[in-house]
Design an enzyme around this catalytic site. Structure first.
Site, PDB file in Angstrom:
ATOM      1  N   TYR A   1      -6.337  22.181 -20.776  1.00  0.00           N
ATOM      2  CA  TYR A   1      -6.669  21.655 -19.452  1.00  0.00           C
ATOM      3  C   TYR A   1      -5.520  21.657 -18.447  1.00  0.00           C
ATOM      4  O   TYR A   1      -4.407  21.233 -18.753  1.00  0.00           O
ATOM      5  CB  TYR A   1      -7.191  20.220 -19.576  1.00  0.00           C
ATOM      6  CG  TYR A   1      -7.927  19.775 -18.336  1.00  0.00           C
ATOM      7  CD1 TYR A   1      -9.151  20.339 -18.015  1.00  0.00           C
ATOM      8  CD2 TYR A   1      -7.381  18.845 -17.473  1.00  0.00           C
ATOM      9  CE1 TYR A   1      -9.814  19.965 -16.863  1.00  0.00           C
ATOM     10  CE2 TYR A   1      -8.044  18.460 -16.325  1.00  0.00           C
ATOM     11  CZ  TYR A   1      -9.269  19.018 -16.026  1.00  0.00           C
ATOM     12  OH  TYR A   1      -9.930  18.643 -14.879  1.00  0.00           O
TER      13      TYR A   1
ATOM     14  N   HIS B   1       6.754  18.154  -5.573  1.00  0.00           N
ATOM     15  CA  HIS B   1       5.305  17.951  -5.659  1.00  0.00           C
ATOM     16  C   HIS B   1       4.789  17.630  -4.251  1.00  0.00           C
ATOM     17  O   HIS B   1       4.475  16.486  -3.947  1.00  0.00           O
ATOM     18  CB  HIS B   1       5.053  16.778  -6.631  1.00  0.00           C
ATOM     19  CG  HIS B   1       3.636  16.605  -7.065  1.00  0.00           C
ATOM     20  ND1 HIS B   1       3.165  15.402  -7.543  1.00  0.00           N
ATOM     21  CD2 HIS B   1       2.591  17.461  -7.136  1.00  0.00           C
ATOM     22  CE1 HIS B   1       1.884  15.533  -7.892  1.00  0.00           C
ATOM     23  NE2 HIS B   1       1.517  16.763  -7.635  1.00  0.00           N
TER      24      HIS B   1
ATOM     25  N   SER C   1      -0.123  12.312  -7.967  1.00  0.00           N
ATOM     26  CA  SER C   1      -1.360  12.994  -8.340  1.00  0.00           C
ATOM     27  C   SER C   1      -2.575  12.175  -7.916  1.00  0.00           C
ATOM     28  O   SER C   1      -2.605  10.953  -8.098  1.00  0.00           O
ATOM     29  CB  SER C   1      -1.384  13.198  -9.850  1.00  0.00           C
ATOM     30  OG  SER C   1      -0.268  13.963 -10.237  1.00  0.00           O
TER      31      SER C   1
ATOM     32  N   ASP D   1       0.042  21.386  -3.223  1.00  0.00           N
ATOM     33  CA  ASP D   1       0.536  20.677  -4.414  1.00  0.00           C
ATOM     34  C   ASP D   1       2.028  20.857  -4.660  1.00  0.00           C
ATOM     35  O   ASP D   1       2.674  19.925  -5.114  1.00  0.00           O
ATOM     36  CB  ASP D   1      -0.248  21.137  -5.652  1.00  0.00           C
ATOM     37  CG  ASP D   1      -0.168  20.148  -6.813  1.00  0.00           C
ATOM     38  OD1 ASP D   1      -0.448  18.952  -6.604  1.00  0.00           O
ATOM     39  OD2 ASP D   1       0.181  20.570  -7.933  1.00  0.00           O
TER      40      ASP D   1
HETATM   41  P1  GTP Z   1      -3.387  16.242  -7.311  1.00  0.00           P
HETATM   42  O1  GTP Z   1      -4.108  17.524  -7.211  1.00  0.00           O
HETATM   43  O2  GTP Z   1      -3.752  15.467  -8.542  1.00  0.00           O
HETATM   44  O3  GTP Z   1      -1.913  16.366  -7.181  1.00  0.00           O
HETATM   45  O4  GTP Z   1      -3.969  15.263  -6.155  1.00  0.00           O
HETATM   46  P2  GTP Z   1      -3.809  15.256  -4.551  1.00  0.00           P
HETATM   47  O5  GTP Z   1      -2.594  14.503  -4.161  1.00  0.00           O
HETATM   48  O6  GTP Z   1      -3.975  16.611  -3.999  1.00  0.00           O
HETATM   49  O7  GTP Z   1      -5.050  14.315  -4.128  1.00  0.00           O
HETATM   50  P3  GTP Z   1      -6.394  14.658  -3.341  1.00  0.00           P
HETATM   51  O8  GTP Z   1      -6.152  15.101  -1.929  1.00  0.00           O
HETATM   52  O9  GTP Z   1      -7.214  15.541  -4.176  1.00  0.00           O
HETATM   53  O10 GTP Z   1      -7.065  13.218  -3.256  1.00  0.00           O
HETATM   54  C1  GTP Z   1      -7.368  12.464  -4.398  1.00  0.00           C
HETATM   55  C2  GTP Z   1      -8.330  11.349  -4.075  1.00  0.00           C
HETATM   56  O11 GTP Z   1      -7.832  10.535  -3.016  1.00  0.00           O
HETATM   57  C3  GTP Z   1      -9.691  11.872  -3.644  1.00  0.00           C
HETATM   58  O12 GTP Z   1     -10.692  11.153  -4.325  1.00  0.00           O
HETATM   59  C4  GTP Z   1      -9.742  11.575  -2.174  1.00  0.00           C
HETATM   60  O13 GTP Z   1     -11.037  11.341  -1.749  1.00  0.00           O
HETATM   61  C5  GTP Z   1      -8.820  10.363  -2.004  1.00  0.00           C
HETATM   62  N1  GTP Z   1      -8.153  10.364  -0.670  1.00  0.00           N
HETATM   63  C6  GTP Z   1      -7.461  11.386  -0.133  1.00  0.00           C
HETATM   64  N2  GTP Z   1      -6.997  11.076   1.107  1.00  0.00           N
HETATM   65  C7  GTP Z   1      -7.407   9.806   1.355  1.00  0.00           C
HETATM   66  C8  GTP Z   1      -7.241   8.912   2.465  1.00  0.00           C
HETATM   67  O14 GTP Z   1      -6.630   9.228   3.485  1.00  0.00           O
HETATM   68  N3  GTP Z   1      -7.785   7.671   2.343  1.00  0.00           N
HETATM   69  C9  GTP Z   1      -8.475   7.290   1.222  1.00  0.00           C
HETATM   70  N4  GTP Z   1      -8.975   6.060   1.186  1.00  0.00           N
HETATM   71  N5  GTP Z   1      -8.662   8.110   0.156  1.00  0.00           N
HETATM   72  C10 GTP Z   1      -8.137   9.346   0.214  1.00  0.00           C
HETATM   73  C1  SPV Z   2      -1.640  16.707 -10.774  1.00  0.00           C
HETATM   74  O1  SPV Z   2      -1.957  15.987 -11.739  1.00  0.00           O
HETATM   75  O2  SPV Z   2      -0.715  16.399  -9.982  1.00  0.00           O
HETATM   76  C2  SPV Z   2      -2.380  17.956 -10.512  1.00  0.00           C
HETATM   77  C3  SPV Z   2      -3.312  18.430 -11.541  1.00  0.00           C
HETATM   78  O3  SPV Z   2      -2.166  18.588  -9.500  1.00  0.00           O
HETATM   79  S1  SPV Z   2      -2.526  19.204 -12.871  1.00  0.00           S
HETATM   80  O4  SPV Z   2      -2.567  20.646 -12.665  1.00  0.00           O
HETATM   81  O5  SPV Z   2      -3.304  18.862 -14.072  1.00  0.00           O
HETATM   82  O6  SPV Z   2      -1.167  18.774 -12.971  1.00  0.00           O
HETATM   83 MN    MN Z   3      -0.534  17.586  -8.250  1.00  0.00          MN
END
Ligand code: GTP
Ligand code: SPV
Ligand code: MN
Length: 610
Positions: free
Chosen positions: A223, A252, A274, A299
Site C-alpha cells: 500500500y 513534504h 498527512s 505532496d
Molecule cells: P496526504 O496526501 O496524506 O499527504 O494529505 P494532504 O495533506 O494532501 O490532505 P488532503 O488535501 O487530501 O486533505 C485531507 C482531508 O482534509 C480531506 O478529508 C479534506 O476534506 C480535509 N481538508 C482539506 N482542506 C481543508 C480545509 O481547509 N478545512 C477543513 N475543515 N478540512 C479540510
Molecule cells: C501521506 O501519508 O502523507 C501520503 C500518502 O501522502 S502515502 O503515499 O501513503 O505516504
Molecule cells: Mn503526504
C-alpha cells in the site's frame, strides 16, 4: 526453500534491455535472493500496461470501472491500508544519525533480518523491474531509481506516480548507472498450485532505509507510501539525507502558483501533515474575483537555491495519490475534474451499484446502497464509513486542469512564501507571519497536528510533526532543524517568508471557525500581499497577524467576531503550548540547536506567560 542456481537467474535475465553492469548486478542479486519465476522489465508502453491490468483483473485485484475512463478499483487487505510508521526504520551506521524520531537498527542487523525475509519471497511470482526518475531526466541533477517489486499493482501505481520505463532506463545508463536501489516484496511467495489471494501481503512488515548506501528495502505491504518507493521512501527519507549533504531541502510540501488580478505572480510552498489539506490547497479554486491559482505539486517539493539566491521548488512526482474522502465538487472541484479525465487507480473507496466509485464527501447525497471498501453491503444506516478514511485516488498529475506550465520546467519555480500548518482545534491562529527565518524554523519545528488515518494508529491525538516531516526525515531531527537554519544562512540567499496557518480551529460549539477549502484563497491573498509589502498586519507575540480589514472576508459567511476568534492568541492556551514545546525539544535530545531553544524563551517573554 529452493534457491535458483546461478544458471537459472541468468536465464531469467536473458534478453534484459540493458548491458549496464551496475543495473544488471543489482537486478541479478535481488533475483538470486528472492527467486522469482520470471523477470519483467517495465517499458512504459501501453501494451505492457494493458497486459498487467488484465492480469490484475483476472486475479481479482483490480475491477474495471465501466463508468470511468481507463480506471480501476482495488481493495486492499483490511490490515494493509496506510503507512506503518512503527515498522519504518532508518538504518544509518550510527544510531544518533537516525535520531529519536525514527526507529533505528544497525544496517548489518537489519540486513540479516531482511535476508531471511526476502529469501525466496518472490517465489511463484514475477519480479518487475521499474526504472524511474523522480523529477525529470533533463534536470541538472537527475534523481534516478530502480524499483524491483513482485506486485503488478505497485507497477501500475508507480507508472502513475513517477516517470518510468525504457526512456528512464536509457537515461540511467547515460548518467553512469547511478540510481537509488529500491527493493520491494509483498512477502507472499506462492507454492506450485497454491491459489493466490486478491491482495497478497504479509503480517510482518518492514519499511527500511539505508541512507548511506542510498537503498530502500520494503517488505510485507502493497500500500501507498509503504510500497510506491519513489514517493515517501525516496523523495523524502533518502532525498532529505542527500539534501542535507548537498545544501538543499526535500520537503513534504505542495507547490502553488498564485496570480493577482494585476497579473503579478508568486509561488508558495506549504507543509501540512498527512491528510491535512495539501492536495486541497494545491488545487484551490479561489473565491476572490480576479485571483488565479495553479497547481505545481500536492505532496513533495525539492527546493534548491538558484543563481539569483532564490529557493526554487520542483515537484518530483508525476501523479497524485490523494485522500478520497472529503474530495468533492464543493470542496475540491479541480481534483474531481482531474479524476474525470481518467487513468485512475482507486484503492479502498466504495463501489456504487452501477459500477462507479463513491466516498464520503464526494456528493451531497449519499447513495442508498453501496459496496463498502471491505466488500460488504452498505447503507447509510450501516454506521461505518463506506470508504476507508485513508482511501486514495491515484491519478496522473497531467490530468489536473489547473496544472501550471512551469510544472515541466526542470529548474522549478522561485518560492516567495512557505506555509506551515496543522490540524488544531485550539491555540493556533488562522494565519501568522513569522518574524524571520529562525523564528519561522522554530514555528515549523514545533508544528503540531491531530493525527489522521494516513498512518496506522490512533486518530485525533495532538502530536508534534516538525515541518510535517516527522515520519519522513531520513536522519536526526535535531540535525534537520540545524540544516534548516543553515539554509537560512546561505550566502546571498533571498529567503521566502514563513507563515503558520490553521484551517481547523474550532469554536466552543465544535464547529470550524473558518470555512476552509476554496475560502483559504483569502488567506493566500493576505500572504501574497505581505510578500508584496501591501497588506497591513499587527505585531503579536507570534509574529504578524492580519490587521483588522486586511484579511478579505467580503461576501463570506464569517463575522468579524468569528475571525477574531480564529486569529486569537490566548495566553492560557499558550502557557500549555509552551510547556508542551519545551517537553518536545527536551525529548529530542542534544541535537536540537540552541537557537531554537532560545526562541521558546523569547516567545515566553513576548507572551508574558510563565
Ligand atoms: P496526504 O496526501 O496524506 O499527504 O494529505 P494532504 O495533506 O494532501 O490532505 P488532503 O488535501 O487530501 O486533505 C485531507 C482531508 O482534509 C480531506 O478529508 C479534506 O476534506 C480535509 N481538508 C482539506 N482542506 C481543508 C480545509 O481547509 N478545512 C477543513 N475543515 N478540512 C479540510
Ligand atoms: C501521506 O501519508 O502523507 C501520503 C500518502 O501522502 S502515502 O503515499 O501513503 O505516504
Ligand atoms: Mn503526504
Amino acid at each position: 526453500m529452493t534457491v535458483l542456481d546461478r544458471g537459472s537467474v541468468e536465464d531469467l535475465l536473458a534478453g534484459a534491455p540493458t548491458s549496464n553492469e551496475k543495473i544488471l548486478s543489482f537486478v541479478r542479486s535481488i533475483a538470486e535472493r528472492t527467486t522469482p519465476d520470471r523477470i519483467e522489465w517495465i517499458t512504459g508502453d501501453n501494451e505492457q500496461k494493458r497486459e498487467l491490468q488484465n492480469q490484475l483483473i483476472e486475479a481479482g485485484t483490480l475491477k474495471p470501472l465501466p463508468k470511468q475512463k481507463d480506471s480501476f478499483y482495488a481493495a486492499s487487505d483490511p490490515d494493509d491500508v496506510a503507512r506503518v510508521e512503527e515498522r519504518t526504520y532508518i538504518c544509518s551506521r550510527e544510531e544518533a544519525d537516525a535520531g529519536p524520531l525514527n526507529n533505528w537498527m544497525a544496517p548489518d542487523e537489519m540486513k540479516s533480518i531482511l535476508g531471511d525475509l526476502f529469501a525466496g519471497s518472490m517465489k511463484g511470482r514475477t519480479m518487475y523491474v521499474i526504472p524511474f526518475v523522480m523529477g525529470r531526466a533533463d534536470a541538472d541533477q537527475p534523481m534516478f531509481g530502480i524499483e524491483v517489486t513482485d506486485s503488478a499493482y505497485v507497477v501500475l501505481s508507480m507508472q502513475i506516480m513517477a516517470r518510468c520505463g525504457t526512456a528512464e532506463l536509457k537515461a540511467i545508463e547515460e548518467h553512469g548507472g547511478e540510481f537509488v536501489e529500491c527493493v520491494h516484496s509483498i512477502g507472499a511467495p506462492l507454492e506450485p498450485g497454491q491459489e493466490d489471494v486478491v491482495w497478497p501481503c504479509n503480517t510482518t512488515k518492514y519499511i527500511t532505509h539505508f541512507p548511506e548506501e542510498r537503498a530502500i528495502w520494503s517488505f510485507g505491504s502493497g500500500y501507498g507510501g509503504n510500497a510506491l518507493l519513489g514517493k515517501k521512501c525516496y523523495s523524502l527519507r533518502i532525498a532529505s539525507a542527500i539534501a542535507r549533504e548537498e545544501g538543499w531541502l526535500a520537503e513534504h510540501m505542495l507547490i502553488l502558483k498564485l496570480t493577482s488580478p494585476e497579473g503579478e505572480v508568486k509561488y508558495v510552498a506549504a507543509a501540512f501533515p498527512s491528510a491535512c489539506g495539501k492536495t486541497n490547497l494545491a488545487m484551490i479554486e479561489p473565491t476572490l474575483e480576479g485571483w488565479k491559482a495553479e497547481t505545481l505539486g500536492d505532496d513533495i517539493a525539492w527546493m534548491r537555491f538558484g543563481e539569483d539566491g532564490q529557493l526554487y521548488a520542483v515537484n518530483p512526482e508525476f501523479g497524485l495519490f490523494g485522500v478520497a474522502p472529503g474530495t468533492g465538487y464543493t470542496t475540491n472541484p479541480t481534483a474531481m475534474r482531474a479524476i474525470e479525465a481518467g487513468g485512475n487507480v482507486f484503492t479502498n473507496v466504495a463501489l456504487t451499484d452501477d459500477g462507479d466509485v463513491w466516498w464520503e464527501g464526494m456528493t451531497e447525497e449519499t447513495p442508498s446502497h453501496l459496496t463498502d471498501w471491505k466488500g460488504n453491503d452498505w447503507t447509510p444506516e450501516s454506521g461505518t464509513p463506506a470508504a476507508h478514511p485513508n482511501s486514495r485516488f491515484c491519478t496522473p498529475i497531467t490530468n489536473t486542469p489547473t496544472l501550471a506550465d512551469e510544472y515541466e520546467n526542470p529548474n522549478g519555480v522561485p518560492i516567495s512564501a512557505i506555509l506551515f500548518g496543522g490540524r488544531r482545534k485550539t491555540t493556533m491562529p488562522l494565519v501568522t507571519e513569522t518574524k524571520d527565518w529562525t523564528h519561522g524554523v522554530f514555528m515549523g519545528s514545533t508544528l503540531s497536528s491531530e493525527t489522521t488515518a494516513a498512518a496506522k494508529g490512533q486518530v485525533g491525538v495532538v502530536r508534534r510533526d516538525p515541518m510535517a516531516m516527522r515520519p519522513f526525515i531520513g536522519y536526526n531531527v535535531g540535525d534537520y532543524f540545524r540544516h534548516w537554519l543553515e539554509i537560512g544562512r546561505t550566502e546571498g540567499a533571498k529567503l521566502p517568508k514563513i507563515f503558520y496557518v490553521n484551517w481547523f480551529r474550532r469554536d466552543d460549539d465544535g464547529s470550524f471557525l473558518w470555512p476552509g477549502f476554496s475560502e483559504n484563497s483569502r488567506v493566500l491573498k493576505w500572504v501574497f500581499e505581505r510578500v508584496a509589502g501591501t497588506a497591513e498586519a499587527v505585531e503579536t507575540p507570534l509574529g504578524h497577524t492580519p490587521a483588522e480589514g486586511s484579511l478579505d472576508i467580503d461576501g463570506l459567511d464569517v463575522t468579524e467576531e468569528q475571525l477574531r476568534k480564529a486569529l486569537a492568541i490566548k495566553p492560557e492556551e499558550w502557557a500549555e503550548e509552551l510547556a508542551s514545546i519545551e517537553e518536545w525539544y527536551d525529548s529530542l535530545g542534544d541535537h536540537v540547536p540552541a537557537e531554537l531553544k532560545a526562541e521558546v524563551d523569547n516567545l515566553r517573554q513576548r507572551l508574558g506567560v510563565k
